[in-house]
Design an enzyme around this catalytic site. Structure first.
Site, short mmCIF file in Angstrom:
data_model
loop_
_atom_site.label_atom_id
_atom_site.label_comp_id
_atom_site.label_asym_id
_atom_site.label_seq_id
_atom_site.Cartn_x
_atom_site.Cartn_y
_atom_site.Cartn_z
N CYS A 167 -3.54 1.49 6.63
CA CYS A 167 -3.78 0.77 7.88
C CYS A 167 -4.52 1.66 8.88
O CYS A 167 -5.32 1.19 9.68
CB CYS A 167 -2.47 0.30 8.48
SG CYS A 167 -1.28 1.64 8.66
N PRO A 210 9.96 -7.36 -0.51
CA PRO A 210 8.80 -6.48 -0.72
C PRO A 210 7.59 -7.28 -1.20
O PRO A 210 7.72 -8.45 -1.58
CB PRO A 210 9.28 -5.55 -1.84
CG PRO A 210 10.19 -6.42 -2.66
CD PRO A 210 10.81 -7.44 -1.72
N ASN A 222 0.82 -1.23 0.00
CA ASN A 222 0.00 0.00 0.00
C ASN A 222 0.85 1.28 0.00
O ASN A 222 0.46 2.28 -0.60
CB ASN A 222 -1.04 -0.01 1.12
CG ASN A 222 -0.44 -0.07 2.50
OD1 ASN A 222 0.68 -0.51 2.68
ND2 ASN A 222 -1.20 0.38 3.49
N GLU A 229 3.84 -4.19 12.45
CA GLU A 229 2.89 -3.11 12.18
C GLU A 229 1.76 -3.72 11.37
O GLU A 229 1.92 -4.01 10.18
CB GLU A 229 3.57 -1.98 11.39
CG GLU A 229 4.71 -1.31 12.13
CD GLU A 229 4.24 -0.37 13.24
OE1 GLU A 229 3.03 -0.08 13.32
OE2 GLU A 229 5.09 0.06 14.04
#
Ligand code: NAD
Length: 497
Positions: free
Chosen positions: A293, A187, A163, A259
């Site tokens: 998020c 990634p 994102n 996270e």
């Protein structure tokens, strides 16, 4: 592996390197490959290597080989390199942003902002590490003192989502290397090409060989390898709660920052400035097509103002102009991939079937170029039990839940497994402060959008929730990515030696 052109011929930046970057060399010898596509039109952007566990292991070996010398440089020397990397990202901002837009789907202006923040991230890490301090403790034993110093953890496994595929990696890469760690970076596959481009910029700017190693492919294979391999010493992960759980198990015992997801409640009291609240909710829900998020996941509004607020948000939603993110005038791009698009459709369709009212949107917009376009959507009559209210939707959708008074607002806000970001809108700042004090979240914004954030503030989920553990950002990332070593030393006492 080759770039298959289609609109990126103006990106010499990546043309010569679309493989892994290990120990300072570009490689493309994998037998399997995967395709990166433009989500706005389905065009193939590149064919990239689907790396094996063996390749990930070589990357760990390269990071291990580089780590001692890198850690032996002074923090000020590493800070100078970080500054050069930041300058290089800034200098390549336009081409990186174009590719980011093309591969991730966000409008060019948002992509430029993201790349600019990433450039700042390298500068900030350099500045922070220069002034990193330890402590000297008094000794209980006569003639001794204890030096307590911050040292790198070693080889970092860094795994990042699609994102914010330029800035989120930077949140680990920059403080990670500034503090003397070396990194193996995996990634997300759907934004692997822009990862290659970023790596290329860093490598060309003078990053020593082996300090950052990029490995492309499936997270379940190479991500799992770098997390579980005893050759890595610590983990930095941003992504879904589901993957975070797997990483916590597979990397058990290693220090880690996780996270994870969120479902930010945006609480609107009856005394709120509705014009400002509507704008903040809309920005928080529609930026990056809602794939944040800390997005405004659900609006909890006092019943006295809920309808008016929803109407105001709907007006903003209707003013959006979804389209190809590279076209001037497009204010919203497509969703990034089929998985997220399916979840958004399911959440909205289920809510409408269960009685929610759709003020605007509520459907895909394939006529814009691909099935991944979804109309900015506002729903009312949403109940706290609906999936759209309970789970992270990750799309451009504002579900509005009308509730009676502060106690109900607080009860429903707290009834969640997530604890990342929250918002309280009220003209009564004392009351809003009291509510913020009570809510369980990593960060709470008063009279601001849920994703309001600054790069140096501590960022992360509240303990015991599904939003993760640890903090990154500014000095907090420097602390997270180092450990404290205590060295006790003799202090000669004059006349006693
Ligand atoms: P994801 O968990 O599917 O993937 C994230 C990364 O993990 C990818 O690189 C993927 O290849 C890798 N991966 C997948 N399976 C793995 C495994 N078994 N072992 C190791 N690595 C594995 O998440 P996503 O869909 O890419 O990202 C969206 C999610 O990320 C959302 O839930 C969002 O809330 C969260 N997110 C959180 C933050 C935050 O700061 N809290 C920021 C951005 C995104």
């Amino acid at each position: 592996m080759t770039v298959l052109a289609n609109g990126i011929s103006d990106l010499p930046l990546i043309a010569q390197s679309v493989g892994n970057y290990i120990g300072g060399s570009w490689e493309n010898g994998e037998t399997e490959s995967f395709i990166s596509r433009n989500p706005a039109n389905g065009q193939v952007l590149a064919e990239l290597p689907k790396s094996s566990r063996a390749t990930a292991q070589r990357a760990i070996a390269a990071a291990t080989a580089a780590q001692r010398d890198w850690a032996r440089m002074s923090a000020w020397e590493r800070a100078a390199i970080c500054a050069k990397l930041g300058d290089a990202v800034e200098a390549n901002k336009d081409s990186l942003a174009r590719l980011l837009s093309m591969e991730q789907g966000k409008p060019l202006a948002e992509a430029q902002f993201e790349v600019g923040i990433a450039a700042h991230g390298f500068h900030m890490a350099g500045e922070q590490v220069r002034y990193m301090t330890g402590e000297i403790l008094t000794g209980a034993t006569p003639g001794r003192q204890i030096l307590s110093v911050r040292v790198p953890r070693g080889v970092y496994a860094v795994i990042t989502p699609w994102n914010y595929p330029v800035n989120i990696p930077t949140e680990y890469l920059a403080p990670g290397i500034a503090t003397g760690n070396t990194v193996v970076w995996v990634p997300a596959p759907s934004t692997a090409l822009v990862a290659v481009a970023l790596m290329r910029v860093l490598a060309d700017a003078g990053l020593p060989d082996g300090v950052i190693n990029l490995v492309l492919g499936e997270g379940a294979t190479i991500g799992d390898e770098i997390v579980s391999n005893p050759g890595t010493h610590a983990i930095g992960f941003t992504g879904s709660t589901r993957t975070g759980r797997s990483i916590a198990e597979r990397g058990a015992g290693k220090p880690m920052v996780l996270e994870l997801g969120g479902n930010g409640p945006f609480i609107v009291r009856r005394d709120a400035d509705l014009e400002k609240a509507a704008l903040s909710a809309a920005i928080g829900a529609f930026s990056n097509s809602g794939q944040i998020c800390a997005a405004t996941g659900r609006v909890l509004a006092d019943a006295a103002v809920a309808d008016e607020l929803a109407e105001r948000i709907a007006v903003i939603a209707k003013s959006h102009n979804p389209g190809d993110p590279l076209h001037q005038g497009s204010t919203m791009g497509p969703l990034n991939n089929a998985g997220v698009a399916q979840k958004v459709r399911e959440h909205v369709d289920e809510a409408i079937a269960a009685g929610a009212k759709c003020l605007t949107g509520g459907q895909a917009l394939p006529e814009l170029g691909s099935d991944l376009f979804y109309a900015p959507t506002v729903l009312t009559n949403v109940t706290p039990q609906m999936r759209i209210a309970r789970e992270e939707t990750f799309g451009p959708v504002v579900p509005v839940i009308a509730l009676d008074g502060d106690d109900e607002l607080m009860k429903v806000a707290a009834d969640t497994e997530y604890g990342l970001s929250m918002t309280v809108f009220s003209r009564d700042i004392e009351r809003a402060m009291a509510m913020a004090g009570e809510l369980k979240a990593g960060f709470i914004n008063i009279n601001e959008m849920t994703p309001f954030w600054e790069t140096h503030m501590p960022f992360g989920g509240s303990s015991g929730t599904k939003s993760g553990l640890g903090r990154i950002g500014g000095k907090y990332a420097i602390e997270a990515m180092t450990e404290i070593k205590s060295i006790s030393i003799p202090v000669p006492l004059y006349g006693k030696a």
